[in-house]
Design an enzyme around this catalytic site. Structure first.
Site, PDB file in Angstrom:
ATOM      1  N   SER A  55     -44.048  17.185  40.033  1.00 12.24           N
ATOM      2  CA  SER A  55     -45.617  16.996  39.808  1.00 12.24           C
ATOM      3  C   SER A  55     -46.101  15.721  39.638  1.00 12.24           C
ATOM      4  CB  SER A  55     -46.005  18.015  38.481  1.00 12.24           C
ATOM      5  OG  SER A  55     -47.231  18.382  38.636  1.00 12.24           O
ATOM      6  N   ASP A  79     -46.846  25.719  47.999  1.00  9.21           N
ATOM      7  CA  ASP A  79     -47.474  24.987  46.592  1.00  9.21           C
ATOM      8  C   ASP A  79     -48.692  24.157  46.898  1.00  9.21           C
ATOM      9  OD1 ASP A  79     -47.696  23.907  44.185  1.00  9.21           O
ATOM     10  OD2 ASP A  79     -45.988  22.471  44.397  1.00  9.21           O
ATOM     11  N   HIS A 117     -45.174  26.263  41.908  1.00  6.57           N
ATOM     12  CA  HIS A 117     -45.286  24.843  41.510  1.00  6.57           C
ATOM     13  C   HIS A 117     -44.008  24.513  40.478  1.00  6.57           C
ATOM     14  CE1 HIS A 117     -46.512  20.755  41.093  1.00  6.57           C
ATOM     15  NE2 HIS A 117     -46.647  20.814  39.933  1.00  6.57           N
TER      16      HIS A 117
END
Length: 524
Positions: free
Chosen positions: A338, A396, A451
């Site tokens: 991320s 995602d 995610h």
């Protein structure tokens, strides 16, 4: 130290010869050692038979093996889920060179060729440069190379360790810090088997405007820091057997990202600005997202943890380690998930541009990362020889930002687009996964599930190529997916968000009162 509750996913030790990773049957269950944890088997479910359609036919076995299988099948209610049994058998087929029947597209033959190639070069020490991207992973992604898969999962677990060690509790005086001393961190997280040792914790000032990323305690006094957040760590391979297996001494930089909340993206939808990473003449054309750059370079002189920026902390530690192990075969591997993926790319570029690595090869393994910079940033990374492999879930949304409108796909107006302050470009090689291929995951519209890092590691374990069947090559326990989300099929009986501190950190003192003990303070 956290322990995992009973899980229906473990290796059946009663079929074929005992594996060195399996222990004896205990109380009607089978224990499987994996990643420093032990998982006890559960009860099979009728829904598990749906998995049968996804698996190839089983190879013919000798009479004794068929008898052993029949005996095990008769007692499946006391052993484990049919899902894992079949997964394990398929893994054994691969190891034994079982020939998958080729379909009209030759997919079965492609799988056999991948196995044959892996057998020819079974030692990571022989192919570590290719695994680290020396040939840009050509021919290693589809079909998936087994050695590469295992290494990707390992580095993904280092990134996951940043989440598992981070204190998210707003009622803790250590909120925003690391729960563990760096000297015992891997032991406390069950990663002692990795052969790596943490040499430095990394911090960043929390005074910049990222309210949805930084965590701050709701306790007004006795905080560990008012100005810093723990961001990750630097580790190095120190176990001699691991160094021998790797074929070199590996230095790892792991960055923390976000677990479930995706609101931080709104904070970072800003403009590009020059990176400025060069000793003499920085190239003004090389630009990166301003929020990522501020997070990496900002400092707070009043704070002992963030008095030097994350950039300065990285420079000092990498220089020290490269000098300490001078003369050895070295590699630098940077990983993150991320927002941590963005910091991984930024720090890798910084290390290479500033010459901190002293020529040591640099590789980035990025998980679910956003775009970081413009096309000049991409070009410069390629010129510096930094190798980047981006692992993404096609569903995602994070890898699609920033730069939803102006990005690397706008080839026809490339020259004009590059002049805009919002034009972003992905870098490196992409490995695209699809969570709908896994029979363990349920349909959902929750973007945080798409995610989730543990979900990515699960998909990696089951990925063998775009048109290949999904099955778990390393037997990684699917229950780990639900550590911080609700993504597994309901019939697997794995509770969502199951990972938490015992009693949320509360303990009884000598007077019988429940209090939160203060963790020892330390300075890295």
């Amino acid at each position: 130290m956290l322990s995992l509750k009973s899980s229906p996913f473990s290796t059946l030790s009663h079929i074929n010869s005992p594996s060195p990773t399996c222990a004896h049957n205990i109380n009607g269950g089978c224990y499987f050692k994996s990643m420093g944890m032990r998982f006890k088997s559960g009860i099979p479910n009728n829904d598990d038979h749906n998995i049968l359609r996804l698996l190839p036919p089983l190879p013919r076995r000798s009479k004794s093996n068929r008898e052993m299988k029949a005996s095990a099948t008769a007692t499946t209610t006391q052993l484990q889920s049919m899902t894992t049994m079949l997964t394990t058998l398929e893994e054994e087929q691969s190891l034994k060179g079982y020939d998958y029947p080729a379909d009209a597209h030759g997919h079965g033959q492609q799988h056999n060729d991948n196995i044959a190639d892996t057998k020819k070069r079974t030692s990571l020490s022989e192919v570590w440069r290719e695994v680290q991207g020396s040939s840009n992973w050509e021919g290693m992604l589809d079909p998936m190379n087994n050695l590469l898969r295992s290494e990707l999962i390992k580095y993904g677990e280092f990134a996951q360790a940043c989440y598992d060690a981070f204190d998210f509790d707003p009622y803790s005086s250590n909120c925003g810090g690391c729960k563990y001393n760096r000297r015992t961190m891997f032991k406390d997280l069950g990663l002692s088997h990795s052969g790596y040792h943490v040499t430095k914790h990394l911090y960043a000032t929390s005074n910049i405007h990222l309210p949805n990323f930084f965590k701050k305690s709701r306790i007004g006094d006795k905080l560990w820091s008012n100005h810093a957040n723990w961001m990750g760590f630097v580790a190095v391979a120190e176990d001699e057997q691991e160094i021998k297996r790797l074929g070199r001494r590996d230095i790892v930089i792991a960055w923390r990202g976000t677990v479930t909340s995706l609101e931080w993206m709104a904070d970072l939808m800003d403009f590009l600005k020059p990176a400025g990473f060069h000793c003499d003449h920085p190239d003004p054309r090389v630009k990166v997202e301003s929020g990522f750059l501020d997070l990496y370079t900002a400092r707070e002189k009043k704070c002992r943890f963030a008095k030097s920026s994350a950039q300065e902390q990285i420079h000092a530690e990498i220089k020290r380690l490269v000098e300490k192990y001078k003369g050895e075969e070295l590699s630098i591997t940077v990983t993150g998930h991320s927002l941590g993926s963005a910091l991984a790319m930024l720090s890798a570029y910084d290390i290479a541009e500033m010459g901190v690595h002293n020529g040591v090869p640099i590789t980035v393994f990025s998980f679910a990362g956003p775009r970081v910079g413009n096309s000049a940033f991409k070009d410069r990374l390629e010129e510096l020889g930094v190798k980047i492999l981006r692992i993404v879930n096609t569903h995602d949304g994070v890898p699609k930002v920033p730069g939803i409108l102006f990005n690397e796909h706008c080839h026809f107006v490339r020259e004009w687009i590059d002049k805009l302050p919002w034009s972003y470009t992905h870098v490196g090689v992409e490995l695209e996964l699809d969570h709908t291929k896994s029979p363990f995951l349920r349909p959902t519209s929750d973007p945080s599930c798409f995610h989730n890092l543990e979900a990515h590691l699960h998909l990696l374990d089951g990925y063998h190529g775009r048109e290949q069947r999904f099955y778990l090559a390393n037997g990684r326990d699917p229950a780990l997916v639900n550590k911080a989300c609700d993504f597994l099929q309901d019939h697997l009986h794995i509770p969502p968000f199951w990972r938490q501190d015992h009693n949320k950190g509360m303990a009884q003192n000598a007077e019988g009162r429940w209090v939160r003990p203060q963790r020892p303070q330390y300075v890295d």
